[in-house]
Scaffold this motif. Structure first.
Motif, PDB file in Angstrom:
ATOM      1  N   ARG A  77      55.261  38.591  33.583  1.00 66.31           N
ATOM      2  CA  ARG A  77      53.893  38.975  33.944  1.00 66.31           C
ATOM      3  C   ARG A  77      52.875  38.358  32.978  1.00 66.31           C
ATOM      4  O   ARG A  77      51.806  37.919  33.384  1.00 66.31           O
ATOM      5  CB  ARG A  77      53.774  40.497  33.954  1.00 66.31           C
ATOM      6  CG  ARG A  77      52.429  40.980  34.390  1.00 66.31           C
ATOM      7  CD  ARG A  77      52.406  42.473  34.522  1.00 66.31           C
ATOM      8  NE  ARG A  77      52.604  42.841  35.905  1.00 66.31           N
ATOM      9  CZ  ARG A  77      52.637  44.098  36.341  1.00 66.31           C
ATOM     10  NH1 ARG A  77      52.509  45.082  35.513  1.00 66.31           N
ATOM     11  NH2 ARG A  77      52.804  44.363  37.608  1.00 66.31           N
ATOM     12  N   ALA A  81      49.681  36.125  33.964  1.00 65.27           N
ATOM     13  CA  ALA A  81      48.337  36.616  33.644  1.00 65.27           C
ATOM     14  C   ALA A  81      47.510  35.513  32.989  1.00 65.27           C
ATOM     15  O   ALA A  81      46.278  35.521  33.050  1.00 65.27           O
ATOM     16  CB  ALA A  81      48.441  37.825  32.725  1.00 65.27           C
ATOM     17  N   GLY A 138      41.963  42.694  41.491  1.00 59.80           N
ATOM     18  CA  GLY A 138      42.733  43.922  41.235  1.00 59.80           C
ATOM     19  C   GLY A 138      44.177  43.595  40.880  1.00 59.80           C
ATOM     20  O   GLY A 138      44.749  44.171  39.956  1.00 59.80           O
ATOM     21  N   LEU A 139      44.767  42.633  41.620  1.00 60.62           N
ATOM     22  CA  LEU A 139      46.153  42.248  41.326  1.00 60.62           C
ATOM     23  C   LEU A 139      46.279  41.651  39.923  1.00 60.62           C
ATOM     24  O   LEU A 139      47.337  41.712  39.306  1.00 60.62           O
ATOM     25  CB  LEU A 139      46.653  41.224  42.354  1.00 60.62           C
ATOM     26  CG  LEU A 139      46.811  41.704  43.797  1.00 60.62           C
ATOM     27  CD1 LEU A 139      47.366  40.586  44.675  1.00 60.62           C
ATOM     28  CD2 LEU A 139      47.710  42.930  43.898  1.00 60.62           C
ATOM     29  N   CYS A 140      45.181  41.087  39.443  1.00 56.84           N
ATOM     30  CA  CYS A 140      45.199  40.506  38.088  1.00 56.84           C
ATOM     31  C   CYS A 140      44.896  41.543  37.015  1.00 56.84           C
ATOM     32  O   CYS A 140      44.803  41.199  35.829  1.00 56.84           O
ATOM     33  CB  CYS A 140      44.183  39.371  37.989  1.00 56.84           C
ATOM     34  SG  CYS A 140      44.642  37.960  38.986  1.00 56.84           S
ATOM     35  N   GLY A 141      44.688  42.783  37.434  1.00 57.81           N
ATOM     36  CA  GLY A 141      44.485  43.844  36.462  1.00 57.81           C
ATOM     37  C   GLY A 141      43.034  44.030  36.033  1.00 57.81           C
ATOM     38  O   GLY A 141      42.755  44.763  35.080  1.00 57.81           O
ATOM     39  N   ARG A 156      35.485  44.059  39.320  1.00 60.90           N
ATOM     40  CA  ARG A 156      36.068  43.160  40.327  1.00 60.90           C
ATOM     41  C   ARG A 156      34.998  42.464  41.165  1.00 60.90           C
ATOM     42  O   ARG A 156      35.033  41.244  41.333  1.00 60.90           O
ATOM     43  CB  ARG A 156      36.994  43.948  41.266  1.00 60.90           C
ATOM     44  CG  ARG A 156      38.305  44.311  40.625  1.00 60.90           C
ATOM     45  CD  ARG A 156      39.156  45.147  41.563  1.00 60.90           C
ATOM     46  NE  ARG A 156      40.131  45.899  40.797  1.00 60.90           N
ATOM     47  CZ  ARG A 156      40.732  46.995  41.209  1.00 60.90           C
ATOM     48  NH1 ARG A 156      40.463  47.496  42.403  1.00 60.90           N
ATOM     49  NH2 ARG A 156      41.603  47.609  40.451  1.00 60.90           N
ATOM     50  N   HIS A 178      40.663  35.435  37.259  1.00 53.45           N
ATOM     51  CA  HIS A 178      40.981  36.207  36.046  1.00 53.45           C
ATOM     52  C   HIS A 178      40.781  35.370  34.784  1.00 53.45           C
ATOM     53  O   HIS A 178      41.327  35.717  33.731  1.00 53.45           O
ATOM     54  CB  HIS A 178      42.404  36.753  36.122  1.00 53.45           C
ATOM     55  CG  HIS A 178      43.455  35.703  36.392  1.00 53.45           C
ATOM     56  ND1 HIS A 178      43.399  34.841  37.451  1.00 53.45           N
ATOM     57  CD2 HIS A 178      44.599  35.386  35.734  1.00 53.45           C
ATOM     58  CE1 HIS A 178      44.464  34.040  37.432  1.00 53.45           C
ATOM     59  NE2 HIS A 178      45.191  34.339  36.397  1.00 53.45           N
ATOM     60  N   TYR A 221      40.312  41.822  45.959  1.00 54.16           N
ATOM     61  CA  TYR A 221      41.744  42.188  46.043  1.00 54.16           C
ATOM     62  C   TYR A 221      42.543  41.464  44.960  1.00 54.16           C
ATOM     63  O   TYR A 221      43.301  42.094  44.196  1.00 54.16           O
ATOM     64  CB  TYR A 221      42.241  41.833  47.447  1.00 54.16           C
ATOM     65  CG  TYR A 221      43.738  41.912  47.670  1.00 54.16           C
ATOM     66  CD1 TYR A 221      44.490  43.005  47.257  1.00 54.16           C
ATOM     67  CD2 TYR A 221      44.407  40.881  48.346  1.00 54.16           C
ATOM     68  CE1 TYR A 221      45.863  43.066  47.497  1.00 54.16           C
ATOM     69  CE2 TYR A 221      45.775  40.938  48.591  1.00 54.16           C
ATOM     70  CZ  TYR A 221      46.492  42.032  48.156  1.00 54.16           C
ATOM     71  OH  TYR A 221      47.855  42.093  48.398  1.00 54.16           O
ATOM     72  N   PHE A 222      42.357  40.156  44.861  1.00 58.68           N
ATOM     73  CA  PHE A 222      43.102  39.377  43.868  1.00 58.68           C
ATOM     74  C   PHE A 222      42.716  39.766  42.437  1.00 58.68           C
ATOM     75  O   PHE A 222      43.560  39.753  41.544  1.00 58.68           O
ATOM     76  CB  PHE A 222      42.889  37.871  44.091  1.00 58.68           C
ATOM     77  CG  PHE A 222      43.767  37.296  45.194  1.00 58.68           C
ATOM     78  CD1 PHE A 222      44.671  38.086  45.878  1.00 58.68           C
ATOM     79  CD2 PHE A 222      43.693  35.958  45.533  1.00 58.68           C
ATOM     80  CE1 PHE A 222      45.482  37.575  46.881  1.00 58.68           C
ATOM     81  CE2 PHE A 222      44.503  35.416  46.526  1.00 58.68           C
ATOM     82  CZ  PHE A 222      45.393  36.224  47.209  1.00 58.68           C
TER      83      PHE A 222
END
Lengths: 258, 308
Positions: free
Chosen positions: B78, B82, B108-111, B117, B157, B105-106
């Motif tokens: 991960r 990242a 969020g997936l990247c934290g 966001r 990100h 959405y993406f």
């Protein structure tokens, strides 16, 4: 789990905007309307027929959603190559698979809740009183059955790149599961021990979807279905769902994307 | 200089045929590394193994032999993902979403946390020139717009290493210039960029170093200056007022001749040949000199030589 939740929310949003869902919902409405018409031409049996057709419609629309949206959960992402961008993000593959599953089950739950509310309102209007809450036992087991069927579809979706093949396999498992008790019985009447063992094994391994079908019992009110049976059957579904989603995670974690 | 990405003897076989019993080698013993802040070009003809290399770095494929290290981690980790932004070749996304929804959405997936966001999505969409179309469903997007969304999602990100597979694909000349400027901005921000391309002029403009792949093997790597150094330049002579017979006579002294217009020809001399004897031959044939230009060896020369 935050990322799995995001994937689930994304699936929910995609499913809600999908034309397939509208088609299924439209089909369900037509069936419910038809049940009212059939009830009017059947003397004294209108409420029973509406309950029968209503529950069958809940189940059928859910089966269509679970199979035709479920088989595309992962394979569609691979087919349209959006998977490359998603899996290059810091997302564990299990989060992706679990999120996909949870998102579709969430959509099915919403569909089921809305249709159940519509069915209860219709029955309350026809009967002039609150419908028998025992019907909810049937709805709970339909939900458990659909959650299990979605897990089957997801499992096939993780390793088959063909939606038609996945749908065929999922429907095959569903149909075999509906006759699993017969299969176990069939093993006792065949002469070949190898064939008997094979049939028995299929009957044991394939989830017994027949166990979820209590529609006739809850509509007639007899024999009464105890809540303990509902709880045990839900537990049975949970066991299979865990195994299938775990299997899907294992397959998907090893998969490469050319 | 700190090493950002290292490929050690990377090899990848794909199983083909019935039951996967045949193996096809897509990448064979490839090694190179990238240091922080450089723009590195991965070049090669179609089927050379560029996309396979990038997918191995992004963790979408597993190596048959050798290893990839992204900031010291394996690509599947991960932490590695990242730090890495990836633009796949000819990206496709979800028709039902807008570019803004996709990037939120993406993100969020990247934290990236909830409140940041939308802000990050808007900023990166502006950066790739899609700010005005961000609320339009992506099913209405052109190929070039999808390519820009692909770039935006790779940068959402703010990764330290950006991997772009054919980033200029599907873009018009203005779009290509904007992407070139974006890559240079990323470099100026201290980020490392690895991109694949078969458009050599892009690599020559942007890259400090390149690696050239052919049939899965690394056939050349290094700084563009180093790769082209030591090669004699060529002279290109343009002459006018030449009869076809005179041009044919001069052709024997040149590597290549091109007819530009009536009586006007361009002659490319052989590597290392000086221009004076040829200019004298032009005058002796009754022609007049228009221009004599020395061209240095280019990346294209290196590419053609190594790949063929």
């Amino acid at each position: 789990m935050t990322r799995a939740r995001l994937v689930a929310w994304h699936v929910f949003k995609e499913s809600v905007r999908d034309r397939v869902l509208f088609a299924i919902a439209g089909f369900a409405l037509v069936l419910v309307a038809a049940s009212v018409l059939i009830g009017q031409i059947t003397a004294g049996q209108d409420v029973k027929i509406i309950k029968d057709i209503g529950l069958a419609t809940l189940e059928l629309s859910g089966v269509l959603m679970a199979v035709f949206i479920g088989v595309g959960l992962v394979s569609r992402e691979i087919e349209r190559r959006s998977i490359y961008s998603v899996l290059a993000k810091p997302v564990h593959r299990w989060e992706f698979v679990v999120g996909k599953y949870a998102g579709l089950v969430g959509t099915i739950v919403l569909n089921l809740v809305l249709m159940t509310v519509a069915l209860f309102l219709l029955l309350a209007w026809l009967e002039g009183k609150m419908p028998d809450p025992g019907l909810l036992k049937g709805v709970v087991l339909i939900l458990a059955e659909l959650a299990l069927l979605t897990a089957v579809a997801l499992f096939f979706s993780t390793f088959s790149s063909s939606g038609i093949l996945s749908a065929g396999l999922t429907l095959g498992v569903f149909v075999v599961g509906l006759f699993s008790e017969d299969l176990r019985g069939f093993s006792g009447i065949v002469s070949s021990p190898v064939l008997a063992s094979a049939v028995r094994a299929i009957g044991v391994v394939v989830p017994a979807f027949s166990a979820f079908d209590i529609k006739a019992d809850v509509v007639n009110g007899r024999p009464p279905v105890p809540w303990a049976y509902v709880a045990m059957t839900v537990l049975y579904a949970c066991f299979y769902v865990s195994a299938l989603v775990g299997g899907a995670v294992a397959v998907f974690s090893r998969r490469e994307f050319k | 200089m700190s090493v950002v990405l290292r490929l050690d003897h990377l090899t990848k076989d794909f199983e083909t045929g019935v039951l996967g019993r045949r193996r096809q080698r897509a990448l064979d013993d490839v090694s190179f590394e990238l240091v922080r802040g450089e723009v590195f070009g991965l070049l090669g003809p179609n089927g050379a193994g560029k996309t396979t290399t990038l997918k191995l770095i992004a963790g979408l494929l597993r190596p048959t032999a050798g290893r990839v290290s992204v900031f010291g981690s394996a690509p599947g980790d991960r932490a590695a993902r990242a730090a890495l932004g990836f633009l796949p070749e000819q990206p496709v996304f979800y028709d039902h979403l807008t570019a803004e929804e996709l990037l939120v959405y993406f993100a969020g997936l990247c934290g990236i946390s909830g409140v940041d966001r939308a802000q990050r999505a808007a900023s990166v969409l502006d950066e790739v020139g899609l700010g005005a179309a961000r609320r339009q469903p992506m099913r209405q997007y052109s190929r070039g717009m999808l390519q820009r969304v692909g770039l935006a999602q790779a940068l959402i990100h703010q990764p330290a290493l950006v991997i772009l597979d054919e980033p200029m694909s599907g873009l018009d000349p203005i779009g290509r210039r904007e992407v070139r400027e974006l890559v240079l901005r990323l470099r100026d921000d201290g980020r490392t960029v690895l991109f694949s391309s078969h458009i050599l002029s892009d690599a020559e403009t942007l890259c400090s170093r390149v690696a050239i792949l052919a049939r899965g093997r690394l056939v050349a790597s290094g700084g563009i200056g180093d790769l082209t150094a030591g090669r004699a330049g060529r002279w290109e002579i343009v002459a006018a007022s030449l009869s076809p017979a005179a041009a044919a006579g001069l052709q024997t002294q040149a590597a290549r001749v091109t007819r530009i217009a009536h009586g006007r020809y361009s002659f490319e001399l052989r590597e290392g040949d000086g221009p004076e004897p040829f200019i004298a031959a032009v005058a002796a044939s009754g022609g007049s000199l228009v221009s004599a230009v020395s061209t240095r060896a280019t990346l294209e020369d290196v590419f053609v030589e190594r790949v063929s």
